[in-house]
Structure formats: C-alpha cells, structure tokens
Design a protein around this motif. Structure first.
Motif, PDB file in Angstrom:
ATOM      1  N   HIS A  53       0.844  -1.182   0.000  1.00 29.83           N
ATOM      2  CA  HIS A  53       0.000   0.000   0.000  1.00 29.83           C
ATOM      3  C   HIS A  53       0.890   1.246   0.000  1.00 29.83           C
ATOM      4  O   HIS A  53       2.106   1.155   0.165  1.00 29.83           O
ATOM      5  CB  HIS A  53      -0.960   0.021   1.201  1.00 29.83           C
ATOM      6  N   VAL A  54       0.252   2.394  -0.188  1.00 27.82           N
ATOM      7  CA  VAL A  54       0.950   3.682  -0.164  1.00 27.82           C
ATOM      8  C   VAL A  54       0.344   4.530   0.945  1.00 27.82           C
ATOM      9  O   VAL A  54      -0.874   4.540   1.134  1.00 27.82           O
ATOM     10  CB  VAL A  54       0.813   4.425  -1.508  1.00 27.82           C
ATOM     11  N   VAL A  55       1.196   5.228   1.669  1.00 29.33           N
ATOM     12  CA  VAL A  55       0.727   6.205   2.650  1.00 29.33           C
ATOM     13  C   VAL A  55       1.066   7.594   2.123  1.00 29.33           C
ATOM     14  O   VAL A  55       2.234   7.905   1.852  1.00 29.33           O
ATOM     15  CB  VAL A  55       1.369   5.996   4.034  1.00 29.33           C
ATOM     16  N   ALA A  56       0.035   8.398   1.940  1.00 30.64           N
ATOM     17  CA  ALA A  56       0.212   9.762   1.444  1.00 30.64           C
ATOM     18  C   ALA A  56      -0.221  10.741   2.529  1.00 30.64           C
ATOM     19  O   ALA A  56      -1.302  10.594   3.115  1.00 30.64           O
ATOM     20  CB  ALA A  56      -0.616   9.980   0.189  1.00 30.64           C
ATOM     21  N   THR A  57       0.618  11.718   2.800  1.00 33.07           N
ATOM     22  CA  THR A  57       0.245  12.795   3.714  1.00 33.07           C
ATOM     23  C   THR A  57      -0.226  13.969   2.882  1.00 33.07           C
ATOM     24  O   THR A  57       0.473  14.434   1.980  1.00 33.07           O
ATOM     25  CB  THR A  57       1.431  13.223   4.588  1.00 33.07           C
ATOM     26  N   ILE A  58      -1.458  14.416   3.153  1.00 38.34           N
ATOM     27  CA  ILE A  58      -2.023  15.538   2.413  1.00 38.34           C
ATOM     28  C   ILE A  58      -2.250  16.694   3.378  1.00 38.34           C
ATOM     29  O   ILE A  58      -2.459  16.498   4.578  1.00 38.34           O
ATOM     30  CB  ILE A  58      -3.329  15.149   1.690  1.00 38.34           C
ATOM     31  N   CYS A  59      -2.183  17.908   2.836  1.00 38.32           N
ATOM     32  CA  CYS A  59      -2.251  19.100   3.673  1.00 38.32           C
ATOM     33  C   CYS A  59      -3.260  20.080   3.096  1.00 38.32           C
ATOM     34  O   CYS A  59      -3.275  20.315   1.884  1.00 38.32           O
ATOM     35  CB  CYS A  59      -0.866  19.746   3.760  1.00 38.32           C
ATOM     36  N   ARG A  60      -4.074  20.662   3.952  1.00 36.57           N
ATOM     37  CA  ARG A  60      -5.050  21.666   3.512  1.00 36.57           C
ATOM     38  C   ARG A  60      -4.425  23.048   3.627  1.00 36.57           C
ATOM     39  O   ARG A  60      -3.994  23.465   4.703  1.00 36.57           O
ATOM     40  CB  ARG A  60      -6.330  21.582   4.337  1.00 36.57           C
ATOM     41  N   GLY A  61      -4.390  23.746   2.505  1.00 36.24           N
ATOM     42  CA  GLY A  61      -3.714  25.031   2.479  1.00 36.24           C
ATOM     43  C   GLY A  61      -4.355  26.086   3.342  1.00 36.24           C
ATOM     44  O   GLY A  61      -3.677  26.976   3.865  1.00 36.24           O
ATOM     45  N   ALA A  62      -5.661  26.024   3.539  1.00 36.69           N
ATOM     46  CA  ALA A  62      -6.368  27.079   4.266  1.00 36.69           C
ATOM     47  C   ALA A  62      -5.967  27.151   5.730  1.00 36.69           C
ATOM     48  O   ALA A  62      -5.858  28.239   6.297  1.00 36.69           O
ATOM     49  CB  ALA A  62      -7.880  26.864   4.151  1.00 36.69           C
ATOM     50  N   ASP A  63      -5.741  25.996   6.362  1.00 35.04           N
ATOM     51  CA  ASP A  63      -5.451  26.020   7.801  1.00 35.04           C
ATOM     52  C   ASP A  63      -4.312  25.103   8.207  1.00 35.04           C
ATOM     53  O   ASP A  63      -4.006  24.965   9.388  1.00 35.04           O
ATOM     54  CB  ASP A  63      -6.710  25.649   8.597  1.00 35.04           C
ATOM     55  N   GLY A  64      -3.660  24.423   7.248  1.00 34.78           N
ATOM     56  CA  GLY A  64      -2.529  23.556   7.578  1.00 34.78           C
ATOM     57  C   GLY A  64      -2.913  22.196   8.116  1.00 34.78           C
ATOM     58  O   GLY A  64      -2.029  21.428   8.541  1.00 34.78           O
ATOM     59  N   ALA A  65      -4.196  21.855   8.100  1.00 31.70           N
ATOM     60  CA  ALA A  65      -4.619  20.539   8.586  1.00 31.70           C
ATOM     61  C   ALA A  65      -3.989  19.442   7.733  1.00 31.70           C
ATOM     62  O   ALA A  65      -3.831  19.594   6.520  1.00 31.70           O
ATOM     63  CB  ALA A  65      -6.128  20.425   8.551  1.00 31.70           C
ATOM     64  N   ARG A  66      -3.626  18.327   8.383  1.00 29.89           N
ATOM     65  CA  ARG A  66      -2.987  17.212   7.688  1.00 29.89           C
ATOM     66  C   ARG A  66      -3.763  15.924   7.903  1.00 29.89           C
ATOM     67  O   ARG A  66      -4.379  15.728   8.948  1.00 29.89           O
ATOM     68  CB  ARG A  66      -1.547  17.015   8.173  1.00 29.89           C
ATOM     69  N   GLU A  67      -3.707  15.071   6.876  1.00 29.17           N
ATOM     70  CA  GLU A  67      -4.294  13.734   6.988  1.00 29.17           C
ATOM     71  C   GLU A  67      -3.345  12.739   6.336  1.00 29.17           C
ATOM     72  O   GLU A  67      -2.648  13.074   5.373  1.00 29.17           O
ATOM     73  CB  GLU A  67      -5.643  13.663   6.268  1.00 29.17           C
TER      74      GLU A  67
END
Length: 558
Positions: A159-173
């Motif tokens: 599998h792949v683990v991708a970290t994504i970031c929301r530009g508006a507030d810096g939230a990460r998943e």
C-alpha cells in the motif's frame, strides 16, 4: 492527524486527474482526488480538445456535457495569418478547417476508418475543468477535495501512505491507498518523492500571456471569425468567438519587454482601447521534457508530471487524457481482479513512447513557427497600400503557405499512433504499417487504435464496445467459445458479431476476429479462434509474454 483508506488516490485535480477519476469511477472504483488550488484553473492553458481525447470523453460518458459548454459546433477552426492587429493590418493567408458539424458529416459520408469517432472541440481549459469536476462529484464513490495538496508519499510494498495538507489552515491527513496516481503537474511532488527525473529541454524562450474579456468584435474579428489569428510576434486565440480571448506575445530571449500594464500592450497591438477586462496576465516559459519512468511500485504518474511540451500542436493536456484512459482501465482491471500486475508495467511501455513522439512533434511545430516568423520578417512595409505592398504581402503569404500549418493537421500524431512494445499485446511477425504523423491510415495491426466506422444502422462501432475486452467477429467466423472462455477466466468481456451489411466493413478491419481492449486499442487479431485462455492471460497482464512474442515487440520498438 486523521487517516483514510482508499483504493486510488489521485494527486492533482486538473483535466488529467479529473479524467482519470472519471475512468476509474466508470468501473465502480472508489477514488479520492486532491487538488492544491481551492478551485479549478482561471488560466486558459489549452484551447482545443483533440479528436482522440473526445473519443475518450465519449467512452466515459462526458462528451455531450463538454460540448454543451464548448464553442458551438458550427464554428470552424480557421487559422488566419495577418500583418498585425491594427486598423491598417491586412490578412495574408487563411488555413481553413472543417467545423465539428462538417467533420462529423465528412466521417459519415466517407466511413473509411480514417476518420475519428468524434471531431475535435474548441474549449478553454478554464471552461473544461469545471464541467469535468461537477460531473465527477456526482459519481458514487468519488471524493473531490480542492484546497488539499500532496505533501509526501511512501510506497510500503502492499500500500501507499500519502500525507495531504489543507492550504487554508494547515490541517494534515494520512491517506492509505492501494495505488497513488501522480497527476500533480510539472512540479509533481509524487514524481520527486520517488526520485524520477525528467529529460529534455527546459526553459525555452519566454512568452507573455494576456487572457482578457472584450466585446469589441469589430476589432477582434476584423477579418471575420477565426480560431487563431497569427503574426510572427504574437498569436491571438478566440476562446469562445464571443468575448473571451488569449494573446500570446513573444518576448526577447532574456525575458525583457514585459509591459508594465497588459492593457498598454493590447492598445499598442490593436491601435485602440478594447475596454478589456484582464483575467490573467503573466510571463511563462515552455519545456520539452519527458520523465525517465512512469511508475515506481504502487505510485504511477500521468500528465504534466511526466511530459511537458510547448502548447503548439496541443499535445500537453491531450497526451495526458490518453494517459488517464490507459492508466484508468489498467488500474481498474488490477483492482477488480480481471487484470494482472503486468498491465501496470504496460502503462509505461505504452504511454511513454507516445509522449516522446509528441515531444518531438511539438519541437517540429516550434521550428516551423520560427520559419514562419522569418517569413514575416523577410519583407518590410507589409501594410503599405500600393502595388508594391501587395506584392510583398503575396510573397510572404507564399512563404507561409509553403511552410504550412501541420500543428493543426497532424492527425497521425493525435490518433494514428499505436503501442509497439507492450507486454500485454500479442504481436505478429513482420513489420506493421509505417507511422505517418499527418495522415491516418486505418489499421488493426496489434497495438493500433481500432478504426472507427458507422454501422449500417447508423450507430458507431465504438458504441458496441463493452467496458472490458470486446471480441469483434465478422460474419459466421467461429469465435471459439470466447464468451465462455472469458467467463471461466474471470475477465470482463463481451462479443460483438457483425452480420449482414456490416460484413462489408471487414476490409477496413483486415481480419475477421479482433480482440479490442477497453481503451479501443487492438490486443490481438486473427483469421481463426486462438486458445483463448492463453490470449486472455497475456492481454490481461496475468502471465509474461512468450519469449518469441516479446522479441517481436522489442524488434519493432527498435
């Protein structure tokens, strides 16, 4: 930090990522698309979706939606060469092309397999993207998340683990996915994270783009309706033939000459104030680059992340749409169990040579533009109202005509290519037809795109093709129990038998039996039924090609 699990994560919500999402969703594959920008692009970027891309959009059910938003089909694609844009400017030469309506009528009347199933479509990328996005958001099993960027990705084997970031507030998943598709553009994070390099020429001569809105048609359409109005130093694109326009202006090699105000440049070129609303204005440099690889384990790349070309010829987004179709059906087959991992190896083997060929075609068009500019510069006082001025204009027009306009006529590049070294195509001994970048000669040589024709009932043959593999059988030829063999092998497939008047089309298709893939390319052809278990195992990427077949493919690639 939260975590989600998804079969396919698509990084990049431009036209390639959105198209890939549509392809996967059409097979019922759940996807998440992330796009770093908060909304679809404001930049015009491309302005023509070519015939092959439109065939693909028809295949995934969005062609009619796009055409409803595009330039009306009765409008043509004429390219006009002029002495300038001001009040005293003159038309030098017009390259005239069929409108989509005329092209469709031509295809029906000729029905020779050399015409595409869909004509090209004039549409700005700024218009195309919202239509694709809205339609994708309505498909079940699809998450579309704009304002989220790929920050990093790690292939952990299964599998792949991708970290994504929301530009508006810096939230990460953290998103856990079985496969990650990097459609995240020229600066692709996915490509950089897996260490894949680009090769070719970067940072070519700069241009200045002005995208604007104006209703001054008496000035903007001084010579009547035209898609492109060209000069040695600029090109004016009519985005909708009504109010939206894009000016591409050639800068000096060092990038100097950028106007302080884009309105000043428009006023200088047109000789009057256009009352223009400036939508976008910026300097840009083109590249001629292709990635060394398209795949690293479970991370696969498509679109601008693996190929970047000069816009001349329209091979950027359109090549990416082909990537999306190829990668989409192959990923769906693997995820749903009717395809093996060799399909994903085939993705690079098939699509990278197309990108390399299209990069060179783009380079040829750039060189032709340079020769055309020299033609413009070969004479002086081209707007002089005198017999001498008329003679000079005629001389320049002759030079331009001799150079031609192949960037809008290279149909072979657009839809006449074939896959020549794929591990999942069953090749024949000998040499296939010689590729012509301009003209399309219908062929069913393995790897070629299936020729498009109209059946006697008025339907396109393409409309009879199923979502998986399709066996086309002409007349009474024995299909060898194809449907039973496909069902036994667990392969998504259907049989199309063409009887009666339809058998008159067989000379175009060369063989009575044709195995066609979901992307409308020929996987195998023959005069009699083969051992289907063997053919399907190779075409579906479940087993390796026999050595002698692989040798044929390698020899053809050389």
């Amino acid at each position: 930090m939260t975590e989600q699990v998804i079969p396919v994560l698509i990084a990049g919500g431009g036209p390639v990522g959105l198209t890939l999402g549509h392809v996967l969703a059409s097979y019922g594959v759940r996807v998440m698309i992330i796009e770093r920008n908060p909304d679809t692009t404001r930049h015009p970027k491309m302005d023509l979706t070519n015939a092959r891309s439109m065939e693909i959009y028809r295949r995934i059910g969005v062609a009619d939606l796009l055409r409803a938003a595009a330039v009306p089909e009765q409008y043509g694609l004429d390219v006009v060469c002029t002495t300038g844009l001001g009040p005293s400017a003159r038309e030098l030469l017009r390259f005239s092309y069929r409108s989509p309506v005329q092209a469709r009528e031509h295809a029906r009347s000729h029905n020779d397999g050399a015409q595409p199933a869909e004509p090209p479509m004039r549409i700005s990328q700024a218009v195309l993207e919202p239509v694709l996005k809205q339609a994708l958001e309505q498909r079940p099993g699809v998450q579309v998340r704009y304002g989220w960027a790929l920050e990093s990705c790690r292939d952990l084997g299964d599998h792949v683990v991708a970290t994504i970031c929301r530009g508006a507030d810096g939230a990460r998943e953290d998103v856990v996915c079985r496969y990650l598709a990097g459609c995240d553009g020229a600066g692709s994070t996915a490509r950089k994270d897996v260490g894949i390099e680009l090769e070719g020429d970067a940072g070519l001569r700069p241009s200045y783009l002005v995208h604007f809105r104006s209703h001054r048609l008496e000035v903007l359409q001084r010579w009547g309706r035209a898609w492109h109005t060209r000069h040695g130093s600029f090109s004016l694109v009519a985005q909708d033939d009504r109010e939206t326009w894009t000016l591409q202006y050639r800068l000096a090699p060092d990038g100097s000459g950028v106007p302080a105000d884009p309105r000043d440049l428009l006023r200088q070129l047109f000789g009057s104030d256009l009352d223009a609303e400036i939508l976008v204005a910026n300097t840009w440099r083109a590249n001629l680059l292709v990635a060394r690889k398209y795949r690293s384990g479970r991370i696969l790349l498509a679109g601008d992340s693996v190929h970047q070309v000069v816009p001349t010829g329209g091979y950027g987004m359109n090549t990416g749409v082909g990537d999306a179709m190829g990668l989409g059906w192959q990923l769906a087959a693997v995820l749903q169990g009717w395809g093996g991992d060799a399909l994903l190896d085939a993705y690079e083997a098939e699509r990278r040579p197309v990108a390399l060929a299209n990069r060179e075609a783009s380079r040829r068009h750039v060189e032709a533009r340079m020769r055309m500019r020299e033609a413009w510069e070969s004479e002086h006082d081209l707007e002089e109202d005198s017999p001498a001025g008329e003679a000079r204009r005629a001389a320049v027009a002759d030079r331009l005509r001799a150079i031609g306009n192949l960037e809008n006529e290279s149909h072979g590049v657009e839809y006449g290519y074939r896959y020549e070294a794929s591990p999942v195509i069953l090749y024949e001994p000998g040499n296939g037809p010689v590729f012509d970048p301009v003209f399309v000669s219908p062929s069913t040589w393995p790897g070629a795109r299936l020729p498009s024709t109209y059946l006697p009932d008025g339907r396109l043959l393409y409309e009879r093709l199923g979502p998986g593999f399709t066996l086309i059988a002409f007349g009474t030829v024995d299909d060898g129990g194809f449907e039973v063999a496909a069902r036994t092998a667990g392969v998504l497939a259907n049989l199309v038998r063409l009887n009666g008047a339809a058998t008159g089309l067989q000379p175009i298709y060369e063989r009575p039996l044709l195995l066609v893939r979901p992307d409308q390319h020929v996987a195998w052809r023959g005069d009699s039924a083969p051992e289907w278990a063997h053919v399907l195992a190779i075409a579906c990427g479940r087993v390796a090609q026999p050595k002698e077949v692989a040798a044929i493919a390698e020899e053809q690639a050389e």
